[in-house]
Design an enzyme around this catalytic site. Structure first.
Site, mmCIF file in Angstrom:
data_model
loop_
_atom_site.group_PDB
_atom_site.id
_atom_site.type_symbol
_atom_site.label_atom_id
_atom_site.label_comp_id
_atom_site.label_asym_id
_atom_site.label_seq_id
_atom_site.Cartn_x
_atom_site.Cartn_y
_atom_site.Cartn_z
ATOM 1 N N ASN A 1 -33.784 34.892 -3.958
ATOM 2 C CA ASN A 1 -34.854 35.855 -4.170
ATOM 3 C C ASN A 1 -35.224 35.820 -5.651
ATOM 4 O O ASN A 1 -34.569 35.149 -6.455
ATOM 5 C CB ASN A 1 -34.470 37.260 -3.697
ATOM 6 N N SER B 1 -35.064 37.960 -8.145
ATOM 7 C CA SER B 1 -34.092 38.450 -9.125
ATOM 8 C C SER B 1 -32.950 37.454 -9.293
ATOM 9 O O SER B 1 -32.444 37.255 -10.410
ATOM 10 C CB SER B 1 -33.561 39.821 -8.714
ATOM 11 N N GLU B 2 -32.524 36.816 -8.199
ATOM 12 C CA GLU B 2 -31.470 35.806 -8.296
ATOM 13 C C GLU B 2 -31.950 34.602 -9.106
ATOM 14 O O GLU B 2 -31.211 34.046 -9.920
ATOM 15 C CB GLU B 2 -31.046 35.365 -6.896
ATOM 16 N N ASP C 1 -31.626 36.662 5.345
ATOM 17 C CA ASP C 1 -30.997 35.941 6.451
ATOM 18 C C ASP C 1 -32.049 35.433 7.430
ATOM 19 O O ASP C 1 -31.971 34.308 7.930
ATOM 20 C CB ASP C 1 -30.024 36.864 7.206
#
Length: 472
Positions: free
Chosen positions: A193, A195-196, A262
């Site tokens: 995502n 932020s990751e 997921d």
């Protein structure tokens, strides 16, 4: 986008951190006298597969034959988790170990999560060579492998899994965690995502910066593609051999983002294992995410829900430009869903109010507007050696950003007649003082029972006039 691919012949293995998602729910009508917290009268209890288990359940829901590999305890929670997984049609190949099964307990009232409690301990010590050999036994028949990392320790030896899959020629999709993406070197696709991703490459203040930093990361890790999920901003796919693709968010309502990642990686994997390109798979994954965030808690998407989301309209279409093959594939699906396809063409060198008005009128004639754009050489032949002022990529980018326009495709011929026959629009539109008989492709469209319509341009607005005024 073509009809939903048949995934029933696909075989995917999911390896990663498995956990039990437990939900307690009930009414909350008062505040505790002991502390300023709500009191929930628990009347409902539901168990669902979480983590890698949710990925596997999502795949099974789409019709994929799926095996789940991981680590869990030999306890009541493991038995509850296994029941959730097997009831969805997933093969349970989770190895028991001395640690307790990971549980995430959520307390809800009126469809709102009030509290989450995590019961877990690291699994690193149990993710040893014995587990590696055990897991590799379940990779022999896999068409594709998903590595679902929730940083609980199951994927301590993730590089060994990736190397094993590369030796076998098996694609690997990784849902990463943490800031050490070097662990995932050599995977086929990783799906962080935003932020990751930013934890690794730094803040991205624009789409351009996002693409540049993601491409640099992709190249440095020797992965084929990175699919970045960006919440309300949609998704961005950066590949080794194609321009970056931006997909606008397709969700109408967002109730709960639990497990949305997921669903994204499951839909992506299911479509790729069924033979779709990464771009096509990413578009389905985008629609799947839009469906699942409208559900409460850890959830999955059915084929019927996904097909309906795809056919419902153009939400979630990429804001970049597709290849003609991908465009035709999507138009086929929209046509099958009863959508009326409108097509027009032009150079669109400098977009002005006349163009905007004209494209809005054209869009109103149907459900989907396809704009064919002369490439640079074609414009030179038509307008002279000083044109175009803007290259084909820039002109297509501006057009694709307009709300009235759904698809933009280039053509290199002097007229779009061949492209019109390829697209097969229900309505062919041209602006200006043309007659129907002068419009390229009119015979084909009329012969199929379609309409050919001439729209008036807005007086006082033309690219040539604009250029002349700029030169004064």
């Amino acid at each position: 986008m073509s009809a939903l691919p048949d995934m029933t012949q696909a075989n995917v293995t999911v390896i990663g951190d498995v956990m039990l998602d437990r939900f307690w729910s009930g009414a909350s009508r008062r505040v505790s006298p002991e502390a300023p917290v709500p009191v929930v009268n628990v009347t409902g209890l539901e168990d669902r597969a979480g983590g890698a288990g949710n990925v596997a359940v999502n795949l099974a829901e789409l019709g994929v034959a799926v095996s789940l590999v991981g680590l869990c305890g030999d306890d009541e929670h493991a038995r509850a988790l296994r029941a959730c997984v097997e009831s969805a049609g997933v093969r349970w190949n989770v190895m028991p170990c001395a640690a307790d099964t990971i549980v995430k307990l959520r307390v809800l009232s009126r469809n709102q999560q009030l509290l989450r409690m995590d019961f877990e301990e690291p699994l690193n010590d149990h993710a040893n060579d014995l587990f590696l050999r055990y897991a590799q036994q379940h990779l022999a028949d896999a068409d594709l492998v998903i590595l679902s990392d929730y940083a609980k320790g199951t994927l301590q030896l993730v590089q060994s899994f990736i190397a094993h899959c590369r030796e076998r020629g098996t694609p690997t999709l990784v849902d990463p965690k943490g800031s050490d993406f070097e662990r995932y070197r050599g995977a086929t696709v990783i799906t962080p995502n935003l932020s990751e991703l930013e934890a690794v490459v730094g803040t991205c203040d624009s789409d351009t910066e996002l693409v540049q930093k993601t491409e640099a990361l992709r190249a440095s890790l020797d992965v084929e593609a990175i699919l970045v999920t960006r919440s309300e901003a949609g998704m961005t796919l950066v590949q080794s051999d194609s321009p970056a693709q931006h997909f606008s968010a397709s969700a109408r309502e967002v109730y709960d983002v639990t497990g949305a990642g997921d669903t994204v990686i499951a839909a992506m994997a299911g479509c790729m294992s069924a033979g779709l390109s990464m771009q096509e798979a990413a578009r389905y994954a985008n629609h799947a995410a839009g469906v699942v965030v409208a559900k409460l808690g850890t959830a999955s998407v059915t084929p019927a829900e996904l097909q309906h989301a795809v056919a419902a309209g153009t939400a979630g279409q990429p804001s970049g430009n597709l290849s003609i093959t991908d465009t035709l594939s999507e138009l086929e699906s929209l046509r099958a869903a009863g959508k009326r396809i409108v097509m027009t063409n032009g150079c669109f060198d400098l977009i002005h109010p006349g163009h905007i008005h004209y494209l809005q009128q054209a869009s109103a004639l149907g459900d989907v507007l396809v704009v064919a754009v002369n490439d640079d050489d074609s414009v030179k032949r038509l307008k002279g050696p000083s044109r175009p002022l803007n290259g084909i990529e820039d002109r297509m980018a501006v057009l694709s950003a307009l709300q009235a326009v759904d698809y933009v495709v280039p053509f290199s011929e002097d007229t779009p007649a061949d492209l019109i026959e390829t697209v097969g629009p229900d309505v062919l539109v041209k602006g200006g003082d043309y007659t129907v008989e002068q419009i390229a492709g009119h015979e084909f469209v009329l012969g199929r029972g379609g309409d050919v319509i001439v729209l008036d341009f807005v007086p006082g607005h033309s690219t040539t006039g604009l250029i002349e005024r700029l030169g004064e």
